[in-house]
Scaffold this motif. Structure first.
Motif, PDB file in Angstrom:
ATOM      1  N   LEU A 131       0.835  -1.202   0.000  1.00 37.43           N
ATOM      2  CA  LEU A 131       0.000   0.000   0.000  1.00 37.43           C
ATOM      3  C   LEU A 131       0.869   1.252   0.000  1.00 37.43           C
ATOM      4  CD1 LEU A 131      -2.809   1.236   0.130  1.00 37.43           C
ATOM      5  CD2 LEU A 131      -2.748   1.051   2.612  1.00 37.43           C
ATOM      6  N   SER A 132       1.928   1.223   0.789  1.00 36.30           N
ATOM      7  CA  SER A 132       2.788   2.408   0.875  1.00 36.30           C
ATOM      8  C   SER A 132       3.521   2.631  -0.464  1.00 36.30           C
ATOM      9  CB  SER A 132       3.724   2.266   2.078  1.00 36.30           C
ATOM     10  OG  SER A 132       5.058   2.380   1.710  1.00 36.30           O
ATOM     11  N   LEU A 133       3.902   1.554  -1.147  1.00 35.23           N
ATOM     12  CA  LEU A 133       4.571   1.694  -2.449  1.00 35.23           C
ATOM     13  C   LEU A 133       3.602   2.243  -3.504  1.00 35.23           C
ATOM     14  CD1 LEU A 133       6.707  -1.587  -2.525  1.00 35.23           C
ATOM     15  CD2 LEU A 133       7.485   0.737  -2.034  1.00 35.23           C
ATOM     16  N   PHE A 134       2.361   1.754  -3.489  1.00 34.13           N
ATOM     17  CA  PHE A 134       1.354   2.236  -4.444  1.00 34.13           C
ATOM     18  C   PHE A 134       1.099   3.729  -4.215  1.00 34.13           C
ATOM     19  CE2 PHE A 134      -2.984   3.127  -5.844  1.00 34.13           C
ATOM     20  CZ  PHE A 134      -2.976   2.589  -7.118  1.00 34.13           C
ATOM     21  N   ARG A 135       0.953   4.081  -2.919  1.00 36.98           N
ATOM     22  CA  ARG A 135       0.654   5.487  -2.592  1.00 36.98           C
ATOM     23  C   ARG A 135       1.797   6.411  -3.007  1.00 36.98           C
ATOM     24  NH1 ARG A 135      -2.806   4.666   2.654  1.00 36.98           N
ATOM     25  NH2 ARG A 135      -4.835   4.767   1.619  1.00 36.98           N
ATOM     26  N   CYS A 136       3.038   5.961  -2.802  1.00 45.90           N
ATOM     27  CA  CYS A 136       4.146   6.853  -3.142  1.00 45.90           C
ATOM     28  C   CYS A 136       4.288   6.977  -4.663  1.00 45.90           C
ATOM     29  CB  CYS A 136       5.429   6.417  -2.443  1.00 45.90           C
ATOM     30  SG  CYS A 136       6.501   5.485  -3.474  1.00 45.90           S
ATOM     31  N   ALA A 137       3.959   5.909  -5.403  1.00 48.09           N
ATOM     32  CA  ALA A 137       3.983   5.979  -6.873  1.00 48.09           C
ATOM     33  C   ALA A 137       2.964   7.003  -7.365  1.00 48.09           C
ATOM     34  CB  ALA A 137       3.676   4.600  -7.475  1.00 48.09           C
ATOM     35  N   VAL A 138       1.752   6.946  -6.807  1.00 48.60           N
ATOM     36  CA  VAL A 138       0.692   7.871  -7.214  1.00 48.60           C
ATOM     37  C   VAL A 138       1.032   9.298  -6.768  1.00 48.60           C
ATOM     38  CG1 VAL A 138      -1.746   8.479  -6.876  1.00 48.60           C
ATOM     39  CG2 VAL A 138      -1.102   6.098  -7.272  1.00 48.60           C
ATOM     40  N   GLY A 139       1.637   9.433  -5.584  1.00 47.20           N
ATOM     41  CA  GLY A 139       2.008  10.756  -5.062  1.00 47.20           C
ATOM     42  C   GLY A 139       2.980  11.490  -5.976  1.00 47.20           C
ATOM     43  N   THR A 140       3.864  10.727  -6.609  1.00 54.77           N
ATOM     44  CA  THR A 140       4.865  11.316  -7.508  1.00 54.77           C
ATOM     45  C   THR A 140       4.235  11.955  -8.731  1.00 54.77           C
ATOM     46  OG1 THR A 140       6.588   9.839  -6.836  1.00 54.77           O
ATOM     47  CG2 THR A 140       6.753  10.593  -9.057  1.00 54.77           C
ATOM     48  N   VAL A 141       3.082  11.436  -9.165  1.00 54.96           N
ATOM     49  CA  VAL A 141       2.435  11.991 -10.358  1.00 54.96           C
ATOM     50  C   VAL A 141       1.178  12.789  -9.989  1.00 54.96           C
ATOM     51  CG1 VAL A 141       3.407  10.381 -12.029  1.00 54.96           C
ATOM     52  CG2 VAL A 141       1.363   9.713 -10.776  1.00 54.96           C
ATOM     53  N   GLN A 142       1.124  13.272  -8.734  1.00 54.76           N
ATOM     54  CA  GLN A 142       0.064  14.205  -8.351  1.00 54.76           C
ATOM     55  C   GLN A 142       0.349  15.537  -9.056  1.00 54.76           C
ATOM     56  OE1 GLN A 142      -2.624  14.002  -6.661  1.00 54.76           O
ATOM     57  NE2 GLN A 142      -2.453  12.015  -5.720  1.00 54.76           N
ATOM     58  N   PRO A 143      -0.713  16.234  -9.497  1.00 57.39           N
ATOM     59  CA  PRO A 143      -0.497  17.475 -10.254  1.00 57.39           C
ATOM     60  C   PRO A 143       0.493  18.446  -9.606  1.00 57.39           C
ATOM     61  CG  PRO A 143      -2.804  16.890 -10.310  1.00 57.39           C
ATOM     62  CD  PRO A 143      -2.137  15.872  -9.427  1.00 57.39           C
ATOM     63  N   ALA A 144       0.323  18.730  -8.307  1.00 57.10           N
ATOM     64  CA  ALA A 144       1.185  19.735  -7.673  1.00 57.10           C
ATOM     65  C   ALA A 144       2.646  19.300  -7.682  1.00 57.10           C
ATOM     66  CB  ALA A 144       0.713  20.014  -6.251  1.00 57.10           C
ATOM     67  N   SER A 145       2.915  18.037  -7.302  1.00 55.61           N
ATOM     68  CA  SER A 145       4.334  17.629  -7.247  1.00 55.61           C
ATOM     69  C   SER A 145       4.945  17.552  -8.645  1.00 55.61           C
ATOM     70  CB  SER A 145       4.520  16.317  -6.471  1.00 55.61           C
ATOM     71  OG  SER A 145       3.576  15.366  -6.828  1.00 55.61           O
ATOM     72  N   MET A 146       4.160  17.146  -9.646  1.00 48.75           N
ATOM     73  CA  MET A 146       4.694  17.109 -11.020  1.00 48.75           C
ATOM     74  C   MET A 146       5.068  18.504 -11.503  1.00 48.75           C
ATOM     75  SD  MET A 146       2.354  14.536 -13.259  1.00 48.75           S
ATOM     76  CE  MET A 146       0.908  15.569 -13.171  1.00 48.75           C
ATOM     77  N   LEU A 147       4.147  19.454 -11.301  1.00 48.25           N
ATOM     78  CA  LEU A 147       4.390  20.809 -11.801  1.00 48.25           C
ATOM     79  C   LEU A 147       5.537  21.482 -11.084  1.00 48.25           C
ATOM     80  CD1 LEU A 147       0.976  20.993 -12.878  1.00 48.25           C
ATOM     81  CD2 LEU A 147       2.409  22.773 -13.846  1.00 48.25           C
ATOM     82  N   LYS A 148       5.620  21.274  -9.767  1.00 51.09           N
ATOM     83  CA  LYS A 148       6.713  21.931  -9.017  1.00 51.09           C
ATOM     84  C   LYS A 148       8.076  21.383  -9.438  1.00 51.09           C
ATOM     85  CE  LYS A 148       3.874  23.459  -5.225  1.00 51.09           C
ATOM     86  NZ  LYS A 148       3.046  22.907  -4.158  1.00 51.09           N
ATOM     87  N   ARG A 149       8.108  20.092  -9.831  1.00 51.77           N
ATOM     88  CA  ARG A 149       9.374  19.522 -10.317  1.00 51.77           C
ATOM     89  C   ARG A 149       9.734  20.094 -11.681  1.00 51.77           C
ATOM     90  NH1 ARG A 149       7.540  14.394  -8.722  1.00 51.77           N
ATOM     91  NH2 ARG A 149       6.930  13.968 -10.860  1.00 51.77           N
ATOM     92  N   ALA A 150       8.702  20.338 -12.510  1.00 48.56           N
ATOM     93  CA  ALA A 150       8.974  20.690 -13.913  1.00 48.56           C
ATOM     94  C   ALA A 150       9.094  22.185 -14.172  1.00 48.56           C
ATOM     95  CB  ALA A 150       7.883  20.106 -14.800  1.00 48.56           C
ATOM     96  N   VAL A 151       8.360  23.005 -13.382  1.00 49.99           N
ATOM     97  CA  VAL A 151       8.246  24.426 -13.716  1.00 49.99           C
ATOM     98  C   VAL A 151       8.708  25.323 -12.568  1.00 49.99           C
ATOM     99  CG1 VAL A 151       6.622  26.238 -14.406  1.00 49.99           C
ATOM    100  CG2 VAL A 151       6.225  23.897 -15.150  1.00 49.99           C
ATOM    101  N   LYS A 152       9.593  26.281 -12.879  1.00 47.09           N
ATOM    102  CA  LYS A 152      10.015  27.252 -11.853  1.00 47.09           C
ATOM    103  C   LYS A 152       9.993  28.640 -12.470  1.00 47.09           C
ATOM    104  CE  LYS A 152      12.595  24.086  -8.989  1.00 47.09           C
ATOM    105  NZ  LYS A 152      11.842  22.973  -9.572  1.00 47.09           N
ATOM    106  N   LEU A 153       9.714  29.639 -11.621  1.00 46.35           N
ATOM    107  CA  LEU A 153       9.761  31.021 -12.071  1.00 46.35           C
ATOM    108  C   LEU A 153      10.939  31.651 -11.360  1.00 46.35           C
ATOM    109  CD1 LEU A 153       7.940  32.766 -13.879  1.00 46.35           C
ATOM    110  CD2 LEU A 153       6.828  33.599 -11.828  1.00 46.35           C
ATOM    111  N   GLN A 154      11.873  32.257 -12.097  1.00 43.11           N
ATOM    112  CA  GLN A 154      13.042  32.804 -11.405  1.00 43.11           C
ATOM    113  C   GLN A 154      13.384  34.212 -11.865  1.00 43.11           C
ATOM    114  OE1 GLN A 154      16.098  29.933 -12.331  1.00 43.11           O
ATOM    115  NE2 GLN A 154      16.646  30.998 -14.200  1.00 43.11           N
ATOM    116  N   GLY A 155      14.077  34.948 -11.008  1.00 40.39           N
ATOM    117  CA  GLY A 155      14.522  36.307 -11.339  1.00 40.39           C
ATOM    118  C   GLY A 155      13.412  37.317 -11.146  1.00 40.39           C
TER     119      GLY A 155
END
Length: 502
Positions: A9-33
């Motif tokens: 259960l913990s492995l399934f949850r962590c797999a799904v957590g990685t592709v949650q919208p917020a965590s995906m976007l924060k990994r991919a997109v940053k605003l700087q300067g």
């Protein structure tokens, strides 16, 4: 020590957590300067000067848009997203506030595509997205959020003079004659203004950055949500070939004939997409990689079998049973003997029959042999199986797969061909839904099937009636059902196999 069920259960949850919208976007997109801010997307830099627009469509896009708006802040001028009917209310009810837009959001939400079918509401949203894209200039930046599941139904814009109902009728006729999903998508794309790269073409000369959540095996850009921002690898000829194959060429509406006869015969060249940057930010592969890291942390020797498991649940279940038998033989020191060779032979034959893309089974079996003896093993896999519905029971592909694996292992144990091992098999849908039930999937083991048979339950009858949900509901108040609720994401299904020496 944690039970295998808790680990799975913990492995399934962590797999799904990685592709949650917020965590995906924060990994991919940053605003700087601050002075002249830049948008940083997976290492690529885009200057931002109050010229940022956003569109999106698909099941997981509401959560993606909420996360994007938080990152972009005041730089976002306006946005339009097309999402499934009722999704805002469902997320509200589930208490998932983080996936909802803030009260004064600059993003307009249009809900449509009831039952995942294009409808007038979805068309209204598609037209609004089309108008926004057409109005952009070379100074603008268009961020496109795409979630595969439901993305295609939420972007219906047939090329005039074709009407939505004519396109729908043609798609239904093709489906009723047995056309495969890929064939349906090729026809849909050819008759669509926005699919097959159409949206990217309309947004030219603006810079287009697409952030994509993939729910398609192999992550092909031109097939996820019918590829609105990527060059289509298909032409009008491909469409005509499919219509000929299913004997529909002579019963087409006049509008479809008009469009087909005036369409360019070659697909648009890749050079026409130099203003587009397509980035996959979530996929089954990313989810499994994270689960593998976690499993290693829990002390398992972890291997990923494939992210492209597909085909009928029966043969797929047999593949998993043989694989588990091989690991148990290894624990007993019998992996290299004649029995091990026999199981390996069966496995290779099954894999050949299933034709799973990119599955290098000989290499995988090599890695299995290389594991240190007696260390607990975790095998991870993903993809999407299919079920031929024969019965009137309740269930879903994941629950049925779990029950078939449990029954196969029980039989192997009874016949003496399964060495003593502690085994747990979990299969679940990452969107939190599996068939028409509240379960996302199920946990199963040979012990559970043994117990069911002792209690007089007919496991085979449950399977032939597609009634796996009712079967799992019998035990400990549904303790063996995987119930996660809506997850707000979707990267197909995930299987977790845990094996410990008894």
């Amino acid at each position: 020590t944690m039970s295998l069920r808790e680990h799975a259960l913990s492995l399934f949850r962590c797999a799904v957590g990685t592709v949650q919208p917020a965590s995906m976007l924060k990994r991919a997109v940053k605003l700087q300067g601050d002075g002249c801010p830049q948008l940083l997307v997976k290492g690529q830099v885009f200057p931002v000067k109050r010229n940022l627009y956003l569109v999106g469509f698909g099941k997981a896009v509401l959560g993606m848009a909420a996360a994007a708006e938080e990152i972009l802040g005041d730089h976002l001028v306006r946005g339009i997203i097309n999402v499934p009917l009722g999704i805002q209310e469902s997320l509200q009810r589930a208490g998932m506030q983080e996936m909802l837009l803030k009260p004064h959001s600059k993003i307009q939400v249009i809900e449509g595509a009831k039952n995942n079918l294009p409808d007038p509401e979805a068309l209204k949203g598609a037209v609004a997205i089309q108008e926004l894209a057409e109005g952009l200039t070379a100074d603008d930046l268009l961020l496109v959020l795409i979630s595969g599941r439901g993305g295609s139904a939420l972007l219906p814009a047939p090329i005039p003079p074709i009407r939505l109902e004519e396109k729908e009728k043609l798609t239904k006729m093709l489906a009723s004659r047995g056309a495969a999903i890929q064939e349906l998508n090729i026809v849909r794309k050819t008759l669509s203004l926005l699919k097959g790269g159409g949206l990217a073409q309309l947004a030219y000369p603006a810079q287009v950055v697409s952030l994509i959540l993939s729910d398609v095996i192999g992550d092909p850009l031109d097939l996820i949500a019918s590829g609105p921002t990527s060059a289509s690898s298909h032409s009008v000829q491909d469409c005509l070939q499919i219509l000929t194959k299913y004997n529909l060429l002579h019963s087409l509406p006049q509008s479809v004939e008009t469009v087909l006869s005036s369409s360019p015969s070659k697909p648009t060249a890749p050079k026409d997409y130099c203003h587009v940057c397509n980035i996959i930010i979530g996929s089954n592969t990313l989810a499994l990689d994270e689960a593998k890291r976690q499993a290693e942390g829990l002390g398992y020797a972890s291997l990923i079998l494939s992210t492209a498991i597909s085909g009928e649940v029966g043969p797929v279940a047999r593949l998993y049973c043989q694989l588990i038998q091989l690991v148990c033989l290894g624990f007993a020191g019998l992996g290299e003997g004649p029995r091990g060779d026999e199981v390996r032979g069966d496995l290779l034959q099954l894999a050949a029959e299933l034709e799973i893309p990119c599955l290098n089974l000989p290499e995988f079996l090599q890695s299995l042999q290389g594991l240190e003896p007696a260390r607990a093993v975790c095998i991870l896999a993903g993809g999407e199986t299919t079920v031929q519905l024969q019965g009137t029971g309740k269930g879903g592909r994941n629950q049925e797969l779990a029950l078939r694996v449990g029954l196969g292992l029980h039989r192997a144990r009874v016949s003496g061909s399964l060495q003593k091992c502690e085994i747990l098999f979990l299969s679940g849908g990452t969107d939190g839904q599996d068939g028409p039930t509240e379960a996302a999937g199920a946990f199963c083991s040979p012990e559970l099937v043994h117990k069911a048979l002792q209690e007089g339950l007919d496991v085979e009858a449950a399977l032939s009636n597609n009634d796996s949900y009712t079967f799992f509901s019998h035990f400990q108040g549904g303790h063996h059902l995987l119930v996660t609720g809506l997850t707000g994401t979707n990267v197909m299904d995930i299987q977790v196999i845990l094996i410990r020496a008894a």
